[in-house]
Design an enzyme around this catalytic site. Structure first.
Site, PDB file in Angstrom:
ATOM      1  N   LYS A  72     -15.595  -7.679   1.963  1.00 44.14           N
ATOM      2  CA  LYS A  72     -15.153  -6.777   2.106  1.00 44.14           C
ATOM      3  C   LYS A  72     -15.019  -5.807   0.996  1.00 44.14           C
ATOM      4  O   LYS A  72     -15.448  -6.860  -0.302  1.00 44.14           O
ATOM      5  CB  LYS A  72     -13.196  -7.484   2.169  1.00 44.14           C
ATOM      6  CG  LYS A  72     -13.001  -7.775   3.079  1.00 44.14           C
ATOM      7  CD  LYS A  72     -12.765  -6.250   3.554  1.00 44.14           C
ATOM      8  CE  LYS A  72     -11.146  -6.129   3.995  1.00 44.14           C
ATOM      9  NZ  LYS A  72     -10.286  -4.833   5.093  1.00 44.14           N
ATOM     10  N   HIS A 131      -6.247  16.846  14.915  1.00 41.72           N
ATOM     11  CA  HIS A 131      -6.134  15.729  15.650  1.00 41.72           C
ATOM     12  C   HIS A 131      -6.362  14.565  15.133  1.00 41.72           C
ATOM     13  O   HIS A 131      -6.681  13.836  15.534  1.00 41.72           O
ATOM     14  CB  HIS A 131      -5.555  15.488  16.478  1.00 41.72           C
ATOM     15  CG  HIS A 131      -5.076  17.111  17.370  1.00 41.72           C
ATOM     16  ND1 HIS A 131      -3.778  17.254  17.671  1.00 41.72           N
ATOM     17  CD2 HIS A 131      -5.388  19.221  17.702  1.00 41.72           C
ATOM     18  CE1 HIS A 131      -3.523  18.428  17.728  1.00 41.72           C
ATOM     19  NE2 HIS A 131      -4.819  19.639  17.698  1.00 41.72           N
ATOM     20  N   GLU A 179      -6.158   3.804  -2.128  1.00 39.11           N
ATOM     21  CA  GLU A 179      -4.519   3.699  -1.950  1.00 39.11           C
ATOM     22  C   GLU A 179      -3.875   3.621  -2.743  1.00 39.11           C
ATOM     23  O   GLU A 179      -2.571   4.283  -1.889  1.00 39.11           O
ATOM     24  CB  GLU A 179      -4.710   2.487  -1.342  1.00 39.11           C
ATOM     25  CG  GLU A 179      -5.571   2.030   0.036  1.00 39.11           C
ATOM     26  CD  GLU A 179      -5.801   0.353   0.143  1.00 39.11           C
ATOM     27  OE1 GLU A 179      -5.545  -0.217   1.329  1.00 39.11           O
ATOM     28  OE2 GLU A 179      -7.455  -0.128  -0.134  1.00 39.11           O
ATOM     29  N   SER A 206     -12.413  -8.623  -1.755  1.00 36.56           N
ATOM     30  CA  SER A 206     -11.017 -10.003  -0.986  1.00 36.56           C
ATOM     31  C   SER A 206     -11.072 -10.761  -1.309  1.00 36.56           C
ATOM     32  O   SER A 206     -12.305 -11.825  -1.944  1.00 36.56           O
ATOM     33  CB  SER A 206     -11.092  -9.396   0.630  1.00 36.56           C
ATOM     34  OG  SER A 206     -10.413 -11.029   1.267  1.00 36.56           O
TER      35      SER A 206
END
Ligand code: ARG
Length: 456
Positions: A279, A152, A286, A273
């Site tokens: 960043k 979980h 992804e 970024s």
């Protein structure tokens, strides 16, 4: 090609919707190889003269060199089969017209496509092998490194990083075997089935099958030109593999987030970024996650294309190729990106250890100790440990830091030997069941997996 029956040229839109050359030109190598095998067989069987076949073969060899040098043909031809024949005609003249004896584009495309899919399977298998090797190296390096194990996405029990990476490896082992199975079924030659009914010429389908590295000819001419199972099976294996890569990529995304901080992404595998200077984004992971959705879409697209088609060939089947080409490309780049990240990620094992120690991850070990050492039924032990966790929570400490007196106030059967099992190292070392996370088992699993990879 069929001018004899037609008075008018096709409408421009007809040409546009009908054309497959823009995408099926990637099969030029397979088309030439299959044509050369077919031509050799036509000569050997006395169907076309040796002189004409020699001209055809030399012409095809020359075309192969030309396409290798200048890229595959483009132009107005409908598909790669027509384009090759047209170029061959330009090169050698009327003898080129004998190549299509005892053959149709229906068995031709089925053959070319199988050959292409077979190569794609081999590329995928090799890429999976490279990723397995990378995982084995990193798992070996971190066989003892303790990290939190989750259910979980809540801290559950400590595991080792080596064990976790070996879980990834198991998925790839299954993927590799799916591709191997798919290859075995795909490796049958439809060539010589002609349009749908077979041919009256005395072709030798065994000879062309052998020349092209197939295990043998397919059994039924109708099925041969209608069957796209090999493409669907490739996409099924690719989808399953992409699904696995997506779950791994998701873990990398989570692990690279600041609250987790389990991995540092190297510069080579991250992006910055345009606005936020701090960043470092896990774009490759992804996109692996993103590509998996598109690969699944390719499988769906082909299944839906095929599901309502009567036997034998229908032009809908020309739509079989783009999903396969697209998925194969996305799978290849996904495997390469995941392999690169696996090789180059920095695992922050110190951080993993700190987090493994939080969250009362050895609560099960305390319950197991009560069962083993004090003969407490597990359900009762579960309850006792629940109270111990609650107390530790109140005190703001972990289970190993609870004073013995406190533990004994909950259950008098607890004694100081319990502290031996409450550390995370003791916890993982105790999980020695087959397939368990104990470093000794993980090292055995790595050795077995290395042997399996080397012999595959
Ligand atoms: N370009 C076609 C395809 O990819 C080749 C087969 C065409 N056969 C036919 N009878 N129209 O499916």
């Amino acid at each position: 090609m069929w001018g004899g029956r037609f008075d008018e040229a096709p409408d421009a839109v007809m040409r546009a919707i009908n054309a497959s050359l823009p995408f099926d030109k990637v099969m030029w190598r397979q088309d030439i190889a299959a044509s050369r095998a077919h031509a050799e067989m036509l000569a050997a069987q006395g169907i076309v003269s040796a002189v004409d076949v020699a001209a055809i073969d030399a012409g095809l060899a020359q075309l192969a060199e030309e396409f290798e040098r200048d890229g595959p043909p483009d132009g107005d031809d409908e598909d790669i089969h027509m384009a090759v024949e047209a170029r061959l005609t330009a090169l050698i003249g009327p003898a080129a017209g004998r190549l299509h004896t005892a053959r149709s584009r229906n068995d031709q495309v089925a053959t070319d496509f199988r050959l292409w899919v077979r190569d794609a399977i081999d590329r995928a298998s090799a890429a999976i092998g490279a990723m397995r090797a990378a995982l084995l190296d990193r798992a070996e390096q971190h066989a003892d490194a303790v990290m939190p194990g989750f259910t979980h996405l809540q801290s559950a029990q400590p595991v080792t990083l080596g064990h976790h990476l070996m879980a990834w490896l198991e998925m790839l082992v299954r993927d590799a075997s799916r591709f191997t199975d798919a290859r075995a079924r795909a490796n049958q030659s439809p060539l010589g089935s002609a349009a749908l009914a077979g041919t009256g010429f005395p072709v030798d389908r065994h000879a062309t099958a052998q020349a092209l590295g197939f295990d043998g000819p397919t059994a039924n001419s109708l099925d041969s030109v209608s069957d796209r199972d090999f493409a669907i099976e490739f996409l099924t294996a690719a989808t399953q593999c992409a699904l696995h890569l997506s779950r791994m990529a998701e873990e990398i995304v989570i692990w690279a987030s600041q609250p987790f901080g389990f991995v540092d992404l190297p510069d080579r595998w991250s992006t910055g970024s345009s606005i936020m200077p701090q960043k470092r984004n896990p774009d490759a992971a992804e996109l692996v996650r993103g590509h998996s959705g598109r690969i699944m879409g390719c499988l769906t697209a082909l299944m839906v294309t095929m599901k309502g088609l009567p036997l034998a060939y229908s032009k809908d089947m020309q739509d079989d190729k783009e999903p396969v080409f697209e998925a194969a490309g996305m799978l290849q780049v996904s495997l390469a990106a995941m392999t690169g990240m696996v090789r180059e990620l920095t695992f922050r094992t110190d951080r993993m250890r700190t987090l493994a120690e939080s969250g009362f991850a050895t609560a099960t070990d305390l319950a197991d100790w009560l069962v083993r050492e004090a003969d407490v039924p597990f359900r009762e032990a579960h309850h006792i440990v629940g109270r111990a966790v609650k107390l530790a929570e109140e005190r703001g400490c972990g289970l190993p830091e609870l004073p013995l007196a406190d533990l004994q106030s909950i259950d008098a059967r607890i004694d100081d030997r319990v502290f031996d099992v409450l550390t995370i190292d003791a916890s993982v070392a105790s999980r020695t069941s087959h397939g368990g996370t104990a470093p000794v088992r993980v090292r055995e699993a790595i050795a077995a997996a290395r042997a399996a990879l080397e012999s595959s």
